[in-house]
Design a protein around this motif. Structure first.
Motif, PDB file in Angstrom:
ATOM      1  N   ARG A 267      -9.396   7.712  -4.675  1.00 15.30           N
ATOM      2  CA  ARG A 267      -8.897   8.647  -3.639  1.00 15.30           C
ATOM      3  C   ARG A 267      -7.948   8.156  -2.530  1.00 15.30           C
ATOM      4  O   ARG A 267      -8.395   8.733  -1.343  1.00 15.30           O
ATOM      5  CB  ARG A 267     -10.138   9.343  -3.230  1.00 15.30           C
ATOM      6  N   LEU A 268      -7.047   7.160  -2.953  1.00 14.14           N
ATOM      7  CA  LEU A 268      -6.296   6.841  -1.795  1.00 14.14           C
ATOM      8  C   LEU A 268      -6.881   5.685  -0.834  1.00 14.14           C
ATOM      9  O   LEU A 268      -6.194   5.250  -0.007  1.00 14.14           O
ATOM     10  CB  LEU A 268      -5.438   7.743  -1.355  1.00 14.14           C
TER      11      LEU A 268
ATOM     12  N   VAL B 129       0.636   5.168  -7.517  1.00  8.52           N
ATOM     13  CA  VAL B 129       0.797   6.386  -6.443  1.00  8.52           C
ATOM     14  C   VAL B 129       2.273   6.061  -5.990  1.00  8.52           C
ATOM     15  O   VAL B 129       2.806   5.231  -5.807  1.00  8.52           O
ATOM     16  CB  VAL B 129      -0.236   5.981  -5.359  1.00  8.52           C
ATOM     17  N   GLU B 130       2.698   7.521  -5.687  1.00 12.35           N
ATOM     18  CA  GLU B 130       4.165   7.390  -5.355  1.00 12.35           C
ATOM     19  C   GLU B 130       4.004   6.944  -3.834  1.00 12.35           C
ATOM     20  O   GLU B 130       3.191   7.384  -3.193  1.00 12.35           O
ATOM     21  CB  GLU B 130       4.531   9.174  -5.274  1.00 12.35           C
TER      22      GLU B 130
ATOM     23  N   ASP C   8      -4.979   4.499   9.411  1.00  8.38           N
ATOM     24  CA  ASP C   8      -5.080   5.520  10.673  1.00  8.38           C
ATOM     25  C   ASP C   8      -4.340   4.956  11.665  1.00  8.38           C
ATOM     26  O   ASP C   8      -4.399   3.677  11.936  1.00  8.38           O
ATOM     27  CB  ASP C   8      -6.494   5.721  10.924  1.00  8.38           C
ATOM     28  N   ALA C   9      -3.423   5.698  12.070  1.00  8.83           N
ATOM     29  CA  ALA C   9      -2.301   5.134  13.179  1.00  8.83           C
ATOM     30  C   ALA C   9      -2.871   4.834  14.395  1.00  8.83           C
ATOM     31  O   ALA C   9      -2.658   3.964  15.273  1.00  8.83           O
ATOM     32  CB  ALA C   9      -1.364   6.288  13.668  1.00  8.83           C
TER      33      ALA C   9
ATOM     34  N   ASN D 160       0.911  -1.314  -0.116  1.00 15.46           N
ATOM     35  CA  ASN D 160       0.043   0.021  -0.017  1.00 15.46           C
ATOM     36  C   ASN D 160       0.928   1.229   0.135  1.00 15.46           C
ATOM     37  O   ASN D 160       1.659   1.520   0.951  1.00 15.46           O
ATOM     38  CB  ASN D 160      -0.928  -0.039   1.179  1.00 15.46           C
ATOM     39  N   PRO D 161       0.792   2.090  -0.997  1.00 18.92           N
ATOM     40  CA  PRO D 161       1.501   3.340  -1.207  1.00 18.92           C
ATOM     41  C   PRO D 161       1.322   4.298  -0.271  1.00 18.92           C
ATOM     42  O   PRO D 161       1.966   5.430  -0.010  1.00 18.92           O
ATOM     43  CB  PRO D 161       1.682   3.616  -2.562  1.00 18.92           C
ATOM     44  N   THR D 162       0.173   4.382   0.535  1.00 18.38           N
ATOM     45  CA  THR D 162      -0.280   5.389   1.367  1.00 18.38           C
ATOM     46  C   THR D 162       0.349   5.333   2.724  1.00 18.38           C
ATOM     47  O   THR D 162       0.081   6.329   3.554  1.00 18.38           O
ATOM     48  CB  THR D 162      -1.767   5.190   1.461  1.00 18.38           C
ATOM     49  N   ILE D 163       0.890   4.420   3.014  1.00 17.01           N
ATOM     50  CA  ILE D 163       1.628   4.200   4.350  1.00 17.01           C
ATOM     51  C   ILE D 163       3.331   4.001   3.968  1.00 17.01           C
ATOM     52  O   ILE D 163       3.542   3.638   2.983  1.00 17.01           O
ATOM     53  CB  ILE D 163       1.390   3.214   5.211  1.00 17.01           C
TER      54      ILE D 163
END
Length: 271
Positions: free
Chosen positions: A186-187, A210-211, A162-163, A122-125
């Motif tokens: 949207r991520l 996604v970066e 979410d942490a 997952n690129p969002t973390i």
């Protein structure tokens, strides 16, 4: 010594044997990494599991969504579906030995030059967080409470990180990211679309576009309609063997690709 990654097998035992022969696999010196979904849809899932376990650790695996579904059926927290081909495993005399081994396999493997997982990372973390979550999930599935965690893994939420997530929500988020992810909305994780990305509706975007802070190549499978994609950042190796495509191996040392044709002639069902 040579290192190879092999795409989704899904019970295609004959093709796996042919591919291992093609790469001249030597368990005394070589290393093979299976990118998940060893089982289901094909008719020789039992043979695939026995082969993988017999060659461990010369062959290592990461868990895919079909492997987790098998474990859940065995643990009694889910049931076999209409299209499943898992009965040969569930009815085998050595089922407990095989599946206690399988449930202790990781969701992600980190090597010196790449990460290996089933669906993606997952690129969002951050990568450090991903490695921690993968290890935490592995500990839970390896524990005596694995029945409980297999039951908890079902569901599509939370779709975003979410942490402050509970242990249960973090586990589900991790499993879904590593074994089911294709598109992000949207991520947020989105699970409905399974087709060709050229036909994907906006605002969906493939996770790998996604970066992220991944400093190594990510090797994955899971997405047969994406097909073969190999570059410096990613290697997508699910070439749809079970659906009449090929079974693919990538040499991680020199980038050479090896393929054997499917022995199946059927139309793809995107699962």
């Amino acid at each position: 010594m040579a290192r190879y990654a092999i795409g989704d097998i899904q019970g295609c035992y004959s093709e796996l044997r042919s591919l291992l022969s093609l790469i001249q696999f030597n368990p005394d010196s070589d290393k093979v990494y299976l990118v998940g979904d060893l089982v289901n849809r094909g008719l020789q899932s039992l043979e695939v599991l026995r082969l993988a376990k017999s060659f461990y650790p010369a062959i290592e695996v990461v868990l895919g969504n079909h492997d987790l579904h098998l474990l859940a059926c065995w643990a009694g927290v889910s049931s076999v579906k209409e299209l499943d081909t898992l009965d040969s495993i569930l009815n085998a005399a050595d089922v407990d030995d095989l599946l206690h081994w399988l449930r202790k396999q990781p969701l992600m493997i980190e090597l010196m030059d790449c990460y290996i997982c089933h669906a993606g990372i997952n690129p969002t973390i951050s990568m450090d967080e991903s490695l921690r979550i993968a290890e935490s999930c592995n500990e839970k599935l390896s524990s005596d409470q694995f029945h409980q965690w297999l039951q908890i893994m079902y569901g599509n939420t939370p779709a975003t990180w979410d942490a402050g997530l509970t242990a249960e929500s973090e586990f589900r988020f991790g499993v879904n990211s590593f074994t089911r992810m294709r598109m992000l909305d949207r991520l947020a994780l989105e699970f409905k679309f399974k087709g060709d990305i050229a036909n994907s509706p906006g605002p969906l975007i493939p996770w790998y576009m996604v970066e992220s802070d991944a400093a190594k190549r990510i090797v994955f499978g899971h997405w047969s309609t994406l097909g073969l994609m190999v570059n410096q950042q990613f290697a997508s190796l699910d070439t749809g063997c079970i659906w009449g495509g090929q079974l693919t191996a990538l040499c991680l040392d020199d980038g050479h690709l090896y393929q054997v044709p499917s022995e199946h002639d059927c139309q793809c069902i995107f699962e």
